[in-house]
Write a protein that holds these residues in place. Sequence first.
Motif, PDB file in Angstrom:
ATOM      1  N   LYS A  31       0.969  -1.190  -0.190  1.00  0.00           N
ATOM      2  CA  LYS A  31      -0.180  -0.148   0.202  1.00  0.00           C
ATOM      3  C   LYS A  31       1.224   0.982  -0.051  1.00  0.00           C
ATOM      4  CE  LYS A  31      -4.443   1.879   2.206  1.00  0.00           C
ATOM      5  NZ  LYS A  31      -5.150   1.610   3.449  1.00  0.00           N
ATOM      6  N   LYS A  67       2.162   1.553  -3.558  1.00  0.00           N
ATOM      7  CA  LYS A  67       1.235   2.460  -4.002  1.00  0.00           C
ATOM      8  C   LYS A  67       0.956   3.547  -3.889  1.00  0.00           C
ATOM      9  CE  LYS A  67      -3.613   1.214  -5.597  1.00  0.00           C
ATOM     10  NZ  LYS A  67      -5.070   0.574  -5.383  1.00  0.00           N
ATOM     11  N   ALA A  68       0.875   4.203  -2.799  1.00  0.00           N
ATOM     12  CA  ALA A  68       0.504   5.250  -2.537  1.00  0.00           C
ATOM     13  C   ALA A  68       2.198   6.327  -2.932  1.00  0.00           C
ATOM     14  CB  ALA A  68       0.216   6.085  -0.973  1.00  0.00           C
ATOM     15  N   MET A 113       3.886   5.987  -5.840  1.00  0.00           N
ATOM     16  CA  MET A 113       3.976   6.095  -6.448  1.00  0.00           C
ATOM     17  C   MET A 113       2.622   6.518  -7.199  1.00  0.00           C
ATOM     18  SD  MET A 113       4.222   1.837  -8.144  1.00  0.00           S
ATOM     19  CE  MET A 113       4.084   2.645  -9.318  1.00  0.00           C
ATOM     20  N   GLU A 114       1.122   6.545  -7.344  1.00  0.00           N
ATOM     21  CA  GLU A 114       0.850   7.722  -6.915  1.00  0.00           C
ATOM     22  C   GLU A 114       0.758   9.178  -6.955  1.00  0.00           C
ATOM     23  OE1 GLU A 114      -2.955   6.580  -4.724  1.00  0.00           O
ATOM     24  OE2 GLU A 114      -3.411   4.721  -6.118  1.00  0.00           O
ATOM     25  N   LEU A 115       1.225   9.152  -5.967  1.00  0.00           N
ATOM     26  CA  LEU A 115       1.297  11.142  -4.931  1.00  0.00           C
ATOM     27  C   LEU A 115       3.038  11.506  -6.227  1.00  0.00           C
ATOM     28  CD1 LEU A 115       2.075  12.714  -3.577  1.00  0.00           C
ATOM     29  CD2 LEU A 115       3.871  11.751  -2.100  1.00  0.00           C
ATOM     30  N   HIS A 116       3.704  10.453  -6.857  1.00  0.00           N
ATOM     31  CA  HIS A 116       5.110  11.135  -7.858  1.00  0.00           C
ATOM     32  C   HIS A 116       4.241  11.182  -9.384  1.00  0.00           C
ATOM     33  CE1 HIS A 116       8.529   9.221  -5.570  1.00  0.00           C
ATOM     34  NE2 HIS A 116       8.309  10.420  -5.219  1.00  0.00           N
ATOM     35  N   ALA A 117       3.314  10.121  -9.872  1.00  0.00           N
ATOM     36  CA  ALA A 117       2.106  11.243 -10.889  1.00  0.00           C
ATOM     37  C   ALA A 117       1.593  11.623 -11.253  1.00  0.00           C
ATOM     38  CB  ALA A 117       1.470   9.178 -10.521  1.00  0.00           C
ATOM     39  N   GLU A 118       1.045  12.306  -9.384  1.00  0.00           N
ATOM     40  CA  GLU A 118       0.314  13.594  -9.882  1.00  0.00           C
ATOM     41  C   GLU A 118       1.166  14.818  -9.040  1.00  0.00           C
ATOM     42  OE1 GLU A 118      -2.155  15.225  -5.539  1.00  0.00           O
ATOM     43  OE2 GLU A 118      -2.064  13.106  -5.966  1.00  0.00           O
ATOM     44  N   LYS A 134       3.815  13.950 -11.148  1.00  0.00           N
ATOM     45  CA  LYS A 134       4.762  14.322 -12.302  1.00  0.00           C
ATOM     46  C   LYS A 134       6.377  14.453 -11.746  1.00  0.00           C
ATOM     47  CE  LYS A 134       1.214  16.606 -15.329  1.00  0.00           C
ATOM     48  NZ  LYS A 134       0.606  18.117 -16.240  1.00  0.00           N
TER      49      LYS A 134
END
Length: 243
Positions: free
Chosen positions: A73, A76-77, A79-84, A86
């Motif tokens: 988890k 995943k969190a 990775m989502e922060l990095h994607a958000e 950029k």
Amino acid sequence: MSVFASLVEQLADLLRPLFGLSAAAAAIIAFTALVRLLVHPLSRAAARGQKARAALQPRIAELRRKHGKNPEKLQKAVMELHAEEKVSPLSGCLPSLLQLPAFFLLYHLFSSGSIGGEPNALLTHQLLDAPLGGRWADALADGGAFGGAGVVYLGLFAVVAVVAYFSYRLSRRMTEASAATAAPGAGADPQVPGAAAMGGVMKVMPFMSFFTLVTVAVVPLAAALYVVTSTTWSVIERSVLYR
């Protein structure tokens, strides 16, 4: 290779009124500067990414506290922060990787006795008394460390040592600044994407420039000029971009 060899010869011809017999060496330095200019936008992006990653450290530390018992988890969190935001954890590697083809091209160009079935005319060019296709071992065998070619290498080693020292100080300062922005107790977590790799890179980076001395000693002088010029450019560029 024959096309690139022709371009180097033509550039050397243009620079010969200014640099004389060392025109080909000046052409290699100019070629290196051109490569670094082409890569500069990526270097700027890498600097922005480094600053963005530093700014995310408190939020990553909060995610670590929240999901510390659930590695999947947490990963995943993050990775989502990095994607958000950029932000790529490994974006800083691109400028260095994209320069490798230019280095290997010069290495093979000045290691080949012939190009396109013809004798390699570039091997007749010199930097002062040192052949561009020669190595430090050749200089030692022909006149020793204080011979004509040996003195050229001693000059290169001196430049590399000075650049390595400033690179070491700059890398240590960047590492300390990165650590200062992180929340207390928030070390690199192997579950965070890229964290372990980046942590290892940051620990080794202050010493990397000293390895340039070994490279300069074992590759043809033309490739050594590329390495020294590129390393010097990197230190100046990083000192400006990471202010």
